[in-house]
Scaffold this active site. Structure first.
Site, PDB file in Angstrom:
ATOM      1  N   LYS A   1       0.837  -1.133   0.088  1.00 42.14           N
ATOM      2  CA  LYS A   1       0.151   0.090  -0.042  1.00 42.14           C
ATOM      3  C   LYS A   1       0.777   1.320  -0.071  1.00 42.14           C
ATOM      4  CE  LYS A   1      -3.968   2.211   0.749  1.00 42.14           C
ATOM      5  NZ  LYS A   1      -5.326   1.764   0.223  1.00 42.14           N
TER       6      LYS A   1
ATOM      7  N   GLU B   1      -1.699  -2.072  -4.085  1.00 43.54           N
ATOM      8  CA  GLU B   1      -3.150  -1.390  -3.741  1.00 43.54           C
ATOM      9  C   GLU B   1      -3.110   0.099  -3.916  1.00 43.54           C
ATOM     10  OE1 GLU B   1      -6.328  -0.473  -0.523  1.00 43.54           O
ATOM     11  OE2 GLU B   1      -5.509  -2.739  -0.506  1.00 43.54           O
TER      12      GLU B   1
ATOM     13  N   PRO C   1     -20.526 -11.772  -2.046  1.00 41.42           N
ATOM     14  CA  PRO C   1     -21.791 -11.404  -1.419  1.00 41.42           C
ATOM     15  C   PRO C   1     -21.496 -10.367  -0.362  1.00 41.42           C
ATOM     16  CG  PRO C   1     -21.217 -13.557  -0.625  1.00 41.42           C
ATOM     17  CD  PRO C   1     -20.177 -13.277  -1.758  1.00 41.42           C
TER      18      PRO C   1
END
Length: 230
Positions: free
Chosen positions: A38, A117, A206
């Protein structure tokens, strides 16, 4: 040399770290060497060890290749705002060249899967002339797109992909992360994305309130990433 990708999203807070960590955990379970980086994180808390970002800590902990925090997140900014604004508050200036220097040092480490990321979406500014998109472009990293499934996600995904392709990069894969379970015509939205987006759908995750990345692992497929030609 392993596979290396840049992870971006259709917006902020749509699960980039959640999905990145789950992909790393999936690879770990297959005995692969993994790294999560990151490079720039805004929204860090002061600790006895220095500024620390929750997302960066999560990637650091999940990675099988253990690295010091400063290597995972070399540019840590305190304010939870756009990185260039957070940097201005600290009288700092962000640049692609400096960020790229940090990342290149980590990319030479041996790994089977390395995920870099981003922060926010594709066009997050670093300064008045550069955006974070210039980093994967300079490093020639294919992109994994996390699509936050909610109202408007098709437009956001298509615009993001259009920008990625215009910048000369490939979309290696994308993940449908359901952030609003009440999205109208949810399955139809995902089917449309399958039809229109380039790259392989790496999974449909989900809606899971307060879920940990471990819960998303079984919904993801990393095989297309390991087979991706770089």
């Amino acid at each position: 040399m392993g596979k290396k990708f840049f992870v971006t999203g259709t917006d902020t807070d749509i699960g980039k770290t959640f999905i990145s960590t789950a992909l790393i955990l999936k690879a770990n379970a297959q005995g692969l060497r993994t790294m999560g980086l990151k490079p720039i994180a805004a929204g860090c808390e002061a600790t006895a060890e220095g500024l620390r970002n929750e997302d960066a800590l999560q990637l650091q902990q999940a990675s099988s290749q253990k690295m010091p925090y400063a290597q995972v997140n070399p540019i840590a900014l305190k304010a939870a705002v756009a990185p260039h604004i957070a940097a201005q508050m600290e009288e700092k200036r962000l640049s692609v060249e400096r960020t790229m220097g940090f990342v290149r040092g980590s990319l030479v480490m041996p790994s089977d899967l390395c995920l870099v990321e981003g922060a926010g979406g594709w066009r997050v500014p670093l300064n008045t002339s550069e955006t974070l998109a210039n980093l994967p472009k300079a490093l020639n990293l294919p992109v994994i797109l996390v699509v936050g499934i909610r109202l408007g996600c098709i437009n956001h995904a298509l615009l993001t992909v259009e920008a990625i392709v215009r910048d000369g990069l490939q979309v290696a894969g994308w993940v449908a992360n359901i952030v609003d379970p009440n999205t109208a015509a949810l399955e139809e939205n995902i089917d449309t994305l399958r039809t229109l987006l380039p790259g392989t759908c790496l999974g449909v995750v989900p809606f899971m309130p307060n879920a940990k990345p471990e819960s998303a692992v079984d919904h993801l497929d990393i095989a297309p990433l390991l087979d991706f030609a770089q």
